[in-house]
Motif scaffolding. Structure first.
Motif, PDB file in Angstrom:
ATOM      1  N   GLN A   1       0.835  -1.192   0.000  1.00  0.00           N
ATOM      2  CA  GLN A   1       0.000   0.000   0.000  1.00  0.00           C
ATOM      3  C   GLN A   1       0.876   1.251   0.000  1.00  0.00           C
ATOM      4  OE1 GLN A   1      -4.075  -0.243   0.827  1.00  0.00           O
ATOM      5  NE2 GLN A   1      -3.045  -1.312  -0.791  1.00  0.00           N
ATOM      6  N   THR A   2       0.271   2.352  -0.377  1.00  0.00           N
ATOM      7  CA  THR A   2       0.952   3.639  -0.235  1.00  0.00           C
ATOM      8  C   THR A   2       0.407   4.310   1.025  1.00  0.00           C
ATOM      9  OG1 THR A   2       1.061   3.822  -2.626  1.00  0.00           O
ATOM     10  CG2 THR A   2       1.476   5.820  -1.373  1.00  0.00           C
ATOM     11  N   VAL A   3       1.297   4.809   1.871  1.00  0.00           N
ATOM     12  CA  VAL A   3       0.857   5.409   3.135  1.00  0.00           C
ATOM     13  C   VAL A   3       1.506   6.788   3.327  1.00  0.00           C
ATOM     14  CG1 VAL A   3       0.426   3.226   4.321  1.00  0.00           C
ATOM     15  CG2 VAL A   3       2.739   4.221   4.353  1.00  0.00           C
ATOM     16  N   TYR A   4       0.890   7.552   4.192  1.00  0.00           N
ATOM     17  CA  TYR A   4       1.477   8.838   4.592  1.00  0.00           C
ATOM     18  C   TYR A   4       2.339   8.591   5.821  1.00  0.00           C
ATOM     19  CZ  TYR A   4      -1.826  11.158   1.494  1.00  0.00           C
ATOM     20  OH  TYR A   4      -2.518  11.571   0.390  1.00  0.00           O
ATOM     21  N   VAL A   5       3.510   9.175   5.848  1.00  0.00           N
ATOM     22  CA  VAL A   5       4.377   9.037   7.020  1.00  0.00           C
ATOM     23  C   VAL A   5       4.898  10.412   7.418  1.00  0.00           C
ATOM     24  CG1 VAL A   5       5.117   6.675   6.502  1.00  0.00           C
ATOM     25  CG2 VAL A   5       6.443   8.606   5.645  1.00  0.00           C
ATOM     26  N   SER A   6       5.169  10.526   8.687  1.00  0.00           N
ATOM     27  CA  SER A   6       5.739  11.786   9.183  1.00  0.00           C
ATOM     28  C   SER A   6       6.473  11.494  10.482  1.00  0.00           C
ATOM     29  CB  SER A   6       4.622  12.802   9.435  1.00  0.00           C
ATOM     30  OG  SER A   6       5.124  13.922  10.135  1.00  0.00           O
ATOM     31  N   SER A   7       7.563  12.192  10.693  1.00  0.00           N
ATOM     32  CA  SER A   7       8.294  12.005  11.946  1.00  0.00           C
ATOM     33  C   SER A   7       7.779  12.960  13.029  1.00  0.00           C
ATOM     34  CB  SER A   7       9.792  12.249  11.723  1.00  0.00           C
ATOM     35  OG  SER A   7       9.986  13.537  11.184  1.00  0.00           O
ATOM     36  N   ASP A   8       7.037  14.027  12.597  1.00  0.00           N
ATOM     37  CA  ASP A   8       6.588  15.006  13.592  1.00  0.00           C
ATOM     38  C   ASP A   8       5.080  15.225  13.598  1.00  0.00           C
ATOM     39  OD1 ASP A   8       6.227  16.244  11.200  1.00  0.00           O
ATOM     40  OD2 ASP A   8       7.698  17.852  11.544  1.00  0.00           O
ATOM     41  N   GLY A   9       4.358  14.520  12.736  1.00  0.00           N
ATOM     42  CA  GLY A   9       2.907  14.696  12.668  1.00  0.00           C
ATOM     43  C   GLY A   9       2.490  15.970  11.969  1.00  0.00           C
ATOM     44  N   GLU A  10       3.460  16.670  11.392  1.00  0.00           N
ATOM     45  CA  GLU A  10       3.137  17.932  10.713  1.00  0.00           C
ATOM     46  C   GLU A  10       3.336  17.813   9.196  1.00  0.00           C
ATOM     47  OE1 GLU A  10       1.952  20.681  12.185  1.00  0.00           O
ATOM     48  OE2 GLU A  10       1.944  19.673  14.133  1.00  0.00           O
TER      49      GLU A  10
ATOM     50  N   THR B   1      16.715   7.815   6.181  1.00  0.00           N
ATOM     51  CA  THR B   1      17.353   9.043   5.705  1.00  0.00           C
ATOM     52  C   THR B   1      16.293  10.091   5.358  1.00  0.00           C
ATOM     53  OG1 THR B   1      19.104   7.673   4.791  1.00  0.00           O
ATOM     54  CG2 THR B   1      19.002   9.946   4.004  1.00  0.00           C
ATOM     55  N   LEU B   2      15.232   9.621   4.700  1.00  0.00           N
ATOM     56  CA  LEU B   2      14.167  10.525   4.251  1.00  0.00           C
ATOM     57  C   LEU B   2      13.516  11.243   5.432  1.00  0.00           C
ATOM     58  CD1 LEU B   2      12.714  11.083   1.463  1.00  0.00           C
ATOM     59  CD2 LEU B   2      10.999   9.424   2.214  1.00  0.00           C
ATOM     60  N   LEU B   3      13.277  10.486   6.512  1.00  0.00           N
ATOM     61  CA  LEU B   3      12.573  11.069   7.658  1.00  0.00           C
ATOM     62  C   LEU B   3      13.521  11.510   8.766  1.00  0.00           C
ATOM     63  CD1 LEU B   3       9.621   8.492   7.929  1.00  0.00           C
ATOM     64  CD2 LEU B   3       9.602  10.733   6.841  1.00  0.00           C
ATOM     65  N   ASP B   4      14.805  11.200   8.574  1.00  0.00           N
ATOM     66  CA  ASP B   4      15.816  11.507   9.585  1.00  0.00           C
ATOM     67  C   ASP B   4      15.431  10.875  10.938  1.00  0.00           C
ATOM     68  OD1 ASP B   4      18.107  12.510  10.660  1.00  0.00           O
ATOM     69  OD2 ASP B   4      17.259  14.483  11.134  1.00  0.00           O
ATOM     70  N   VAL B   5      15.184   9.570  10.887  1.00  0.00           N
ATOM     71  CA  VAL B   5      14.799   8.836  12.106  1.00  0.00           C
ATOM     72  C   VAL B   5      15.685   7.606  12.245  1.00  0.00           C
ATOM     73  CG1 VAL B   5      12.384   9.589  12.130  1.00  0.00           C
ATOM     74  CG2 VAL B   5      13.050   7.585  10.776  1.00  0.00           C
TER      75      VAL B   5
ATOM     76  N   ILE C   1       7.167   7.242  14.531  1.00  0.00           N
ATOM     77  CA  ILE C   1       6.705   7.964  13.326  1.00  0.00           C
ATOM     78  C   ILE C   1       5.194   7.776  13.179  1.00  0.00           C
ATOM     79  CG2 ILE C   1       8.872   7.862  12.023  1.00  0.00           C
ATOM     80  CD1 ILE C   1       7.767   5.450  10.509  1.00  0.00           C
ATOM     81  N   HIS C   2       4.581   8.753  12.496  1.00  0.00           N
ATOM     82  CA  HIS C   2       3.156   8.671  12.203  1.00  0.00           C
ATOM     83  C   HIS C   2       2.977   7.956  10.874  1.00  0.00           C
ATOM     84  CE1 HIS C   2       1.862  11.535  15.355  1.00  0.00           C
ATOM     85  NE2 HIS C   2       3.090  12.014  15.182  1.00  0.00           N
ATOM     86  N   VAL C   3       2.044   6.987  10.816  1.00  0.00           N
ATOM     87  CA  VAL C   3       1.786   6.249   9.575  1.00  0.00           C
ATOM     88  C   VAL C   3       0.281   6.056   9.434  1.00  0.00           C
ATOM     89  CG1 VAL C   3       2.289   4.175   8.222  1.00  0.00           C
ATOM     90  CG2 VAL C   3       3.935   4.947   9.942  1.00  0.00           C
ATOM     91  N   GLY C   4      -0.238   6.286   8.194  1.00  0.00           N
ATOM     92  CA  GLY C   4      -1.655   6.047   7.963  1.00  0.00           C
ATOM     93  C   GLY C   4      -2.003   6.097   6.499  1.00  0.00           C
ATOM     94  N   GLY C   5      -3.187   5.550   6.177  1.00  0.00           N
ATOM     95  CA  GLY C   5      -3.653   5.569   4.791  1.00  0.00           C
ATOM     96  C   GLY C   5      -4.081   6.955   4.372  1.00  0.00           C
ATOM     97  N   THR C   6      -4.503   7.751   5.379  1.00  0.00           N
ATOM     98  CA  THR C   6      -4.807   9.156   5.125  1.00  0.00           C
ATOM     99  C   THR C   6      -3.996   9.976   6.126  1.00  0.00           C
ATOM    100  OG1 THR C   6      -6.617   9.161   6.710  1.00  0.00           O
ATOM    101  CG2 THR C   6      -7.179   8.577   4.425  1.00  0.00           C
ATOM    102  N   ILE C   7      -3.964  11.274   5.923  1.00  0.00           N
ATOM    103  CA  ILE C   7      -3.195  12.109   6.847  1.00  0.00           C
ATOM    104  C   ILE C   7      -3.842  12.061   8.234  1.00  0.00           C
ATOM    105  CG2 ILE C   7      -2.575  14.507   7.369  1.00  0.00           C
ATOM    106  CD1 ILE C   7      -2.061  14.884   4.386  1.00  0.00           C
ATOM    107  N   THR C   8      -5.188  12.050   8.235  1.00  0.00           N
ATOM    108  CA  THR C   8      -5.895  11.987   9.523  1.00  0.00           C
ATOM    109  C   THR C   8      -5.535  10.688  10.241  1.00  0.00           C
ATOM    110  OG1 THR C   8      -7.697  13.172   8.484  1.00  0.00           O
ATOM    111  CG2 THR C   8      -8.182  12.102  10.586  1.00  0.00           C
TER     112      THR C   8
END
Lengths: 409, 259
Positions: free
Chosen positions: A110-119, A170-174, A180-187
């Motif tokens: 699947q393709t997911v949204y990821v973020s290290s800071d939730g922003e 490297t991409l997320l610097d983690v 990290i935040h992971v989900g199918g949508t940003i919410t």
């Protein structure tokens, strides 16, 4: 002895001609070198893709690959990939009941949204697996099972553990231990934090792009797909005393709507899907050879035409066509040898450089493999190009009309 | 110098006499060309309108060893065509040319090439030396065909260059030599195979008077033991030869005995 004397004399004249026209000689050598290098590197890439691909399938430790047909990308839907195997856990359990099957692993991409800071979120690929047992881990540990599925109720505890590859790190610097935040949508991503428990390149090697790996049911949960329990592909290991081909035929009979392939068949299907790329590679090889040949021939012919009166004079003085043509052919052979030597000297460092670049960008290793056969191919191309260009340029001197040339001076 | 050959007019069909075997003889030689139908390349078209042009008409002459003969005439008179026939570079349309006792029109191109290698040396107006080779290597090029070893080729070329006064220029390439020096290298190259006949087409055409005189000295020296035929407009050249054959519009006009 006379023949040897003639050959050495012809060679010395050819060498003198090449040394005299250094710019032309350099251009011709560059042309041949580029053609040979292109041929060897493109052929080496083909070999690397085939051999590495085969090794990946063999090293995966799986015997059969089950899909519901070709994978469809659906950018407008959550997850971005339409998966055509449903009720994957039930299906896997059914398969495990068979005596000929040892392990079953449904995989979801699947393709997911990821973020290290939730922003700030980025989209990357994700792979859901029932267990991290079949995943290679280079740092940290695997995750704790697939408890969330809970016999299809999807109300078991989520581990919230995840594996990332180095490119994602490297991409997320983690790093391992970070969240990290992971989900199918940003919410969904904002609401789901995962702890990085290890580093694994397995997903990256499957998909060729930065990939996170997590329990199958948790990926289904965060992409909103628990209702259909989908999988993209199901990997099957047969028992030692079973013939994978026979097992595949049995399964195909039982599940005619699915596509069941052995390692070799799956690899061939993968290659066939890249037919355009492969055809492009073959075309580039042909173009490289033709371009090199044309450049060499053009330069040799310009050298011949520039010195046509001198060659005409040599023939007038009694030198045979063989001698005069031999000078041109020898020049072509020398250019071919020089181009070949330079190419052979450059091909290994260049292949290593491309490999390094490919590994850095795509995660694929050993993309270019330079085998002795590839080196022989380069030598063969050099020999063919130099002989052909020498013969074509030399043929202009065979029937040289000395009188016409000299009269026009 | 007393000419050791017999010159005879095309109208006299019988040869008067020959005291010495001639190196080259041509008898009632004519040469016609078809203008406008030659191919010049792989993709060129041949012209539809061809025209027959007579470059030489009924020329007869004979030259023996030790003669220094001049061919004179205005441009287009047929001097170069006659030289090409005498050197077996070309064959006559009618009549015959005998070089070293062999009828050139009965020989294949390959046989004529071999005949030239064995018996003819040629000096060109524009020298036509290979610019990448030293003077010595240029002189040695005809010897490649004879299978001389590298050492033999070098030795022979060095001797010949010394004979034309260029022993201090053996390693120089044509670009490093003056016009006169280049022409002397060309003369040395023409002598490399020790030919019976040396043909020179406007050998002083590119040279100043002083330099041209020096080249003529070399050619005159060469003529002591072989036949030398020089085509030229240059009065300086024609004054040095034993006899001059004058051509106009492809016909021989007269013979001047200058010595």
């Amino acid at each position: 002895m006379i023949l040897v004397s003639r050959l050495t004399a012809i060679a010395s004249v050819a060498v003198a001609q090449l040394r005299h026209d250094r710019t032309r000689t350099l251009l011709a050598v560059i042309g041949v070198t580029l053609a040979i290098l292109s041929t060897m590197l493109l052929a080496g890439t083909g070999l690397g893709v085939v051999e590495t691909g085969q090794e990946k399938f063999e090293n995966a430790g799986r015997d059969l690959w089950i899909t519901g047909g070709s994978v469809q990308f659906t950018p407008s839907q959550v997850g971005g990939v339409q998966n055509s195997i449903y009720d994957a856990h039930t299906f896997a359990d059914e398969l495990r009941q068979r005596d000929s099957i040892r392990t079953v692993g449904p995989l979801l991409f699947q393709t997911v949204y990821v973020s290290s800071d939730g922003e700030e979120f980025q989209t990357i690929a994700s792979m859901g697996v029932p267990s991290s047992a079949g995943v290679s881990i280079s740092e940290g540990r695997g995750f704790q099972g697939d408890s969330h599925y809970a016999n299809g109720s999807y109300n078991g505890p989520m581990t919230h553990e995840i594996l990332i590859d180095e490119r994602t790190a490297t991409l997320l610097d983690v790093d391992v231990g970070d969240r990290i935040h992971v989900g199918g949508t940003i919410t969904s991503a904002r609401n789901n934090e995962f702890t990085i428990v290890g580093v694994s390149s397995t997903g990256n090697q499957f998909l060729g792009t930065p990939t996170v790996t997590m329990p199958l049911s948790e990926l289904q949960e965060i992409t909103g797909k628990t209702g259909t329990d989908p999988a993209t592909i199901v990997a099957v290991t047969t028992t030692n005393d079973s013939n994978p081909q026979a097992v595949a035929q049995d399964l195909q009979t039982a599940y005619p709507e699915l596509t069941i392939r052995t390692n070799q068949e799956q690899f061939q299907a993968t290659l066939e899907r890249q037919a355009v790329v492969l055809a492009g590679g073959a075309s580039l090889i042909v173009l490289a050879v033709v371009a090199g040949l044309t450049l060499t021939l053009n330069i040799l012919l310009s050298m011949v035409y520039q010195q046509l009166p001198q060659y005409a004079a040599l023939k007038a003085l009694g030198n045979s066509s063989i001698t005069v043509t031999g000078v041109v052919i020898t020049q072509a052979i020398i250019v071919g040898i020089l181009g070949c030597v330079v190419s052979l000297g450059l091909v290994i460092p260049m292949a290593n450089g491309i490999d390094h670049l490919a590994t850095t960008i795509t995660g694929f290793e050993n993309v270019v493999r330079i085998s002795p056969q590839i080196l022989l191919l380069g030598i063969g191309v050099a020999a063919t190009m130099s002989l052909l260009s020498g013969l074509i340029a030399g043929s202009r001197l065979v029937g040289l009309d000395s009188i016409r040339i000299l009269r026009n001076q | 110098m007393v000419p050791r050959s017999t010159i005879y007019h095309s109208s006299s069909s019988t040869n008067t006499s020959t005291e010495v075997d001639p190196v080259v003889t041509c008898t009632d030689v004519s040469r016609h060309f078809t203008r406008g139908s030659s191919h010049s390349g792989w993709f060129s078209r041949s012209s539809q309108s061809a025209e027959i042009v007579t470059a030489l008409s009924n020329i007869s002459l004979s030259v023996t060893r030790g003669e220094f003969v001049g061919l004179a005439g205005p441009s287009g008179s047929g001097k170069s065509t006659l030289l090409h026939l005498l050197a077996a570079l070309d064959t006559p349309s009618t009549g015959s040319v005998a070089l070293a006792g062999r009828q050139t029109n009965t020989l294949s191109t390959r046989q004529r090439t071999k005949l030239r290698l064995d018996h003819v040396g040629i000096v060109f107006q524009h020298f036509h030396l290979l610019p990448s080779l030293s003077a010595r290597a240029n002189v040695a090029t005809p010897l490649i065909e004879l299978g001389y070893s590298r050492r033999q080729r070098r030795q022979r070329a060095t001797e010949l260059l010394a004979n034309v006064g260029l022993d201090d220029r053996v390693h120089h390439t044509p670009g490093e030599l003056s016009g006169g020096e280049q022409q002397r290298v060309a003369v040395a190259r023409a002598l490399a195979t020790d030919p019976d006949l040396v043909i020179a087409d406007e050998p002083t055409g590119e040279l100043d008077t002083t330099t041209g005189k020096r080249v003529l000295d070399v050619l005159a020296a060469v003529a002591t033991d072989r036949a030398v035929i020089v085509a030229s407009h240059d009065p300086q050249v024609l004054d040095r030869v034993d006899r001059v054959i004058r051509l106009r519009d492809g016909h021989r006009q007269k013979v001047d005995e200058t010595t």
